[in-house]
Write a protein that holds these residues in place. Structure first.
Motif, short mmCIF file in Angstrom:
data_model
loop_
_atom_site.label_atom_id
_atom_site.label_comp_id
_atom_site.label_asym_id
_atom_site.label_seq_id
_atom_site.Cartn_x
_atom_site.Cartn_y
_atom_site.Cartn_z
N LEU A 208 33.71 16.22 34.02
CA LEU A 208 32.86 16.27 34.40
C LEU A 208 31.97 15.23 33.81
CD1 LEU A 208 31.73 20.18 33.06
CD2 LEU A 208 32.15 18.97 35.46
N ARG A 209 31.06 14.82 35.15
CA ARG A 209 29.92 13.65 34.55
C ARG A 209 29.09 14.65 34.03
NH1 ARG A 209 31.28 13.10 40.04
NH2 ARG A 209 28.65 13.98 40.85
N SER A 210 27.60 13.50 33.16
CA SER A 210 27.01 14.34 32.99
C SER A 210 25.53 15.13 34.16
CB SER A 210 25.46 12.89 32.20
OG SER A 210 24.35 13.51 31.54
N ALA A 211 25.52 16.24 33.77
CA ALA A 211 24.30 16.48 33.78
C ALA A 211 25.38 17.93 35.03
CB ALA A 211 23.26 16.19 34.32
N GLU A 212 26.86 17.90 35.00
CA GLU A 212 27.18 18.12 36.62
C GLU A 212 27.80 19.78 36.23
OE1 GLU A 212 31.29 17.26 39.55
OE2 GLU A 212 30.92 16.20 37.56
N THR A 213 27.64 20.19 37.43
CA THR A 213 28.06 21.87 37.37
C THR A 213 29.54 21.37 37.66
OG1 THR A 213 26.91 22.13 39.09
CG2 THR A 213 25.87 23.09 36.72
N LYS A 214 30.29 23.10 37.67
CA LYS A 214 31.81 22.67 38.96
C LYS A 214 32.38 24.19 38.39
CE LYS A 214 34.37 18.58 38.76
NZ LYS A 214 35.73 18.69 37.88
N GLU A 215 32.75 24.82 39.37
CA GLU A 215 33.25 25.72 39.47
C GLU A 215 34.98 26.13 39.78
OE1 GLU A 215 32.32 30.17 41.64
OE2 GLU A 215 31.80 28.31 42.60
N ILE A 216 36.16 26.66 38.77
CA ILE A 216 36.94 27.04 38.79
C ILE A 216 37.38 28.04 39.16
CG2 ILE A 216 39.48 26.80 37.47
CD1 ILE A 216 37.94 24.03 35.63
N ILE A 217 38.46 27.85 40.03
CA ILE A 217 38.56 29.05 40.68
C ILE A 217 40.42 29.05 40.55
CG2 ILE A 217 38.36 30.71 42.97
CD1 ILE A 217 36.05 29.74 43.90
N TYR A 218 40.74 29.85 40.22
CA TYR A 218 41.95 30.61 40.18
C TYR A 218 42.08 32.09 40.84
CZ TYR A 218 41.90 32.90 35.42
OH TYR A 218 41.27 33.70 34.98
N GLN A 219 44.08 32.79 40.66
CA GLN A 219 44.31 33.78 41.37
C GLN A 219 44.85 34.76 40.15
OE1 GLN A 219 45.75 33.07 45.21
NE2 GLN A 219 44.04 33.88 46.29
N LEU A 220 44.79 35.96 40.41
CA LEU A 220 45.24 36.54 39.84
C LEU A 220 45.98 38.49 40.69
CD1 LEU A 220 43.71 37.03 36.42
CD2 LEU A 220 45.65 35.38 36.63
N ARG A 221 47.43 38.16 40.40
CA ARG A 221 47.39 39.22 40.51
C ARG A 221 48.57 40.48 39.99
NH1 ARG A 221 53.30 40.59 42.64
NH2 ARG A 221 53.17 42.36 44.72
N PRO A 222 47.81 40.94 39.88
CA PRO A 222 48.33 42.75 39.10
C PRO A 222 49.11 43.31 39.52
CG PRO A 222 45.57 43.08 39.40
CD PRO A 222 46.27 41.83 40.10
N VAL A 223 49.72 44.56 38.69
CA VAL A 223 50.53 45.31 39.48
C VAL A 223 50.90 46.12 38.92
CG1 VAL A 223 52.24 43.56 40.43
CG2 VAL A 223 52.40 44.42 37.65
N LYS A 224 50.37 46.88 37.90
CA LYS A 224 49.77 47.89 37.51
C LYS A 224 48.17 48.36 37.88
CE LYS A 224 53.66 48.39 34.18
NZ LYS A 224 54.12 48.40 33.10
N ARG A 225 47.81 49.42 37.58
CA ARG A 225 46.60 50.22 37.62
C ARG A 225 46.19 50.12 36.71
NH1 ARG A 225 47.45 54.87 39.69
NH2 ARG A 225 50.14 54.47 40.25
N GLY A 226 44.58 50.38 35.99
CA GLY A 226 44.49 50.23 34.33
C GLY A 226 43.81 49.31 34.39
N GLU A 227 42.86 49.78 33.23
CA GLU A 227 42.04 49.08 32.18
C GLU A 227 42.43 47.46 31.91
OE1 GLU A 227 40.08 51.18 29.81
OE2 GLU A 227 38.92 52.22 31.00
N TYR A 228 41.66 46.37 32.24
CA TYR A 228 42.30 45.07 31.93
C TYR A 228 41.28 44.26 31.31
CZ TYR A 228 46.11 44.83 35.02
OH TYR A 228 47.73 45.53 36.19
N ASP A 229 41.70 43.74 29.96
CA ASP A 229 41.07 43.23 28.80
C ASP A 229 40.73 41.94 28.78
OD1 ASP A 229 39.98 45.56 28.15
OD2 ASP A 229 41.51 45.93 26.43
N PHE A 230 40.04 40.93 29.16
CA PHE A 230 39.13 40.05 29.35
C PHE A 230 38.75 39.20 28.05
CE2 PHE A 230 39.84 40.46 33.73
CZ PHE A 230 41.06 39.04 34.14
#
Length: 441
Positions: free
Chosen positions: A113-135
């Motif tokens: 990141l340069r000075s005063a720069e903003t950035k967005e990182i996007i990644y993907q997750l594939r859950p295979v079970k229903r329920g509650e997921y704690d980040f």
């Protein structure tokens, strides 16, 4: 501060070089001043690097952006917003603390990141079970221009997200239906073979229409072939019956068969509502689970979604007698019953056949069960030894018995669908549309 200070590989390389210089200074004394100068220079640069990284109180900002809910079996986008408040460029290493269900311990992203720069990182997750997921928290490791040390930042981003049945798949089919592009998803266009008795309008005849419905009086009057058009029957009841017995626990590509059935049931319910029909739901195992009476309000879909979210597989044999008795008592109008189950043997199906025949007597019953796609590799292989011959013969026996189950059900007037788990949704929707076109309900 020391707990947040980490030495980088570049620092240890420099220490190794300086140590080598000191060692070589014994046989070559002229190298000693150079080694000593390099040692003090490394200390000076390290102090400068530490000061630059630690002099500001909040030089970095990070936030994880999560959707309200995750879709089971689909790739869900997770984004992380980063903001650099340092007066210089930095290099970052990002570690996100994911829910334990994903079993990922190596989610590391590197960026700058340069000075005063903003950035967005996007990644993907594939859950295979229903329920509650704690980040958990977001951990950032920032290094400056020299790259000798790192400063660790920890942003407490603890958040719990629920994983629901595949609403992303449902939306995809809904959008394709609205834009009349269902063929792209594999949904077949079925020509209407039957008709309801609800008259809609008189219109021009087009190739493919049933000539039995030509309106000869209107044809003589207009001088062109005219046809009586009938409106598609609506407000028919469509129930998804989900078997939660032990046979539905079998996994394919991470998802259990029951999860495939749940995802397909959600799409089927949405499609039925779009067609003007009523959608309902029944779950069962050794005892009756939940029952949602068929309804046609759009809010009814959320009720079905919430019920599907809480379903769990039971490890006992399913009670079809109880299912038959419950449906006979509570579903009095002739309906389309889509039974999602998994018959592994002909004898297992025949034990339940009397109850299936009983349901088919009062309703249109579609029995949906699964191909064992893991056998395909064995069936397509060439046996190289005796053991391989036995394995292939056994696999062919299982595959043949599945086809026998379909024929046996058809002989007793029960519609059957044998499908790979991955094609379950498409094949089920095709069957539903076929029944609508043929006016079987």
């Amino acid at each position: 501060m020391l707990k947040r200070l980490y030495l980088k590989g570049r620092f240890f390389i420099a220490v190794g070089i300086i140590t080598a210089l000191f060692l070589f200074a014994f046989p070559f004394p002229s190298l000693f001043p150079i080694a000593r100068l390099a040692f003090f220079l490394l200390i000076l640069l390290s102090v400068f690097d530490i000061y630059a990284l630690f002099r500001l109180k909040d030089p970095l900002f990070a936030r994880r952006l999560l959707p309200e809910r995750l879709s089971n079996g689909n790739a869900n986008d997770i984004s992380i917003y980063l903001e650099n408040r340092y007066p210089f460029s930095i290099r970052l290493e990002l570690i996100d603390e994911l829910p334990f269900q994903f079993q990922k311990r190596d989610l590391l992203y590197r960026t700058s990141l340069r000075s005063a720069e903003t950035k967005e990182i996007i990644y993907q997750l594939r859950p295979v079970k229903r329920g509650e997921y704690d980040f958990g928290a977001l951990n950032l490791f920032a290094s400056g221009r020299l790259g000798l040390v790192q400063r660790r930042f920890r942003f407490e981003q603890e958040e719990t997200v629920k994983v629901y049945p595949s609403f992303l798949q449902m939306r995809r089919f809904e959008l394709l239906a609205i834009s009349n592009r269902l063929q792209e998803a594999g949904i077949k266009k079925v020509r209407r073979l039957g008709n309801s008795m609800e008259f809609e309008q008189v219109r021009n005849y087009v190739i493919g229409d049933d000539p039995r419905f030509i309106n000869w009086k209107a044809t003589a009057r207009k001088g062109d072939i005219m046809l009586n058009a009938f409106q598609e029957e609506r407000s028919q009841q469509v129930y998804s019956l989900i078997d939660k017995g032990r046979g539905m626990q079998m996994p394919f590509e991470g998802l259990s068969l029951m999860d495939y059935a749940i995802n397909a049931s959600l799409v089927l319910a949405n499609t039925a509502l779009l067609k003007g029909d009523k959608a309902g739901l029944v779950t069962f195992s050794n005892k009756m689970g939940n029952m949602v009476q068929a309804g046609k309000q759009r809010s009814h879909l959320n009720t079905i979604l919430e019920v599907l979210y809480n379903q769990r597989t039971q490890y006992l044999e399913s009670n079809y007698e109880l299912l038959y008795a419950t449906l006979r008592r509570k579903v009095t109008q002739r309906s389309l019953l889509v039974l999602f189950t998994n018959f592994e043997s002909l004898s297992g199906m025949k034990r339940q056949l009397p109850y299936l025949k009983g349901l088919a007597k009062y309703h249109l019953l579609l029995t949906v069960f699964f191909e064992n796609t893991e056998l395909k590799e064995v069936l397509d292989s060439y046996p190289a030894d005796t053991e391989s011959i036995y394995l292939k013969t056994t696999a062919e026996k299982f595959a043949y018995e599945k086809r026998l189950i379909v024929k046996e059900l058809n002989l007793h007037g029960i519609q059957a669908l044998l499908t790979p788990p991955a094609d379950l949704t498409i094949n089920t929707i095709n069957k539903y549309l076929e029944f609508k076109a043929r006016s079987l309900l």
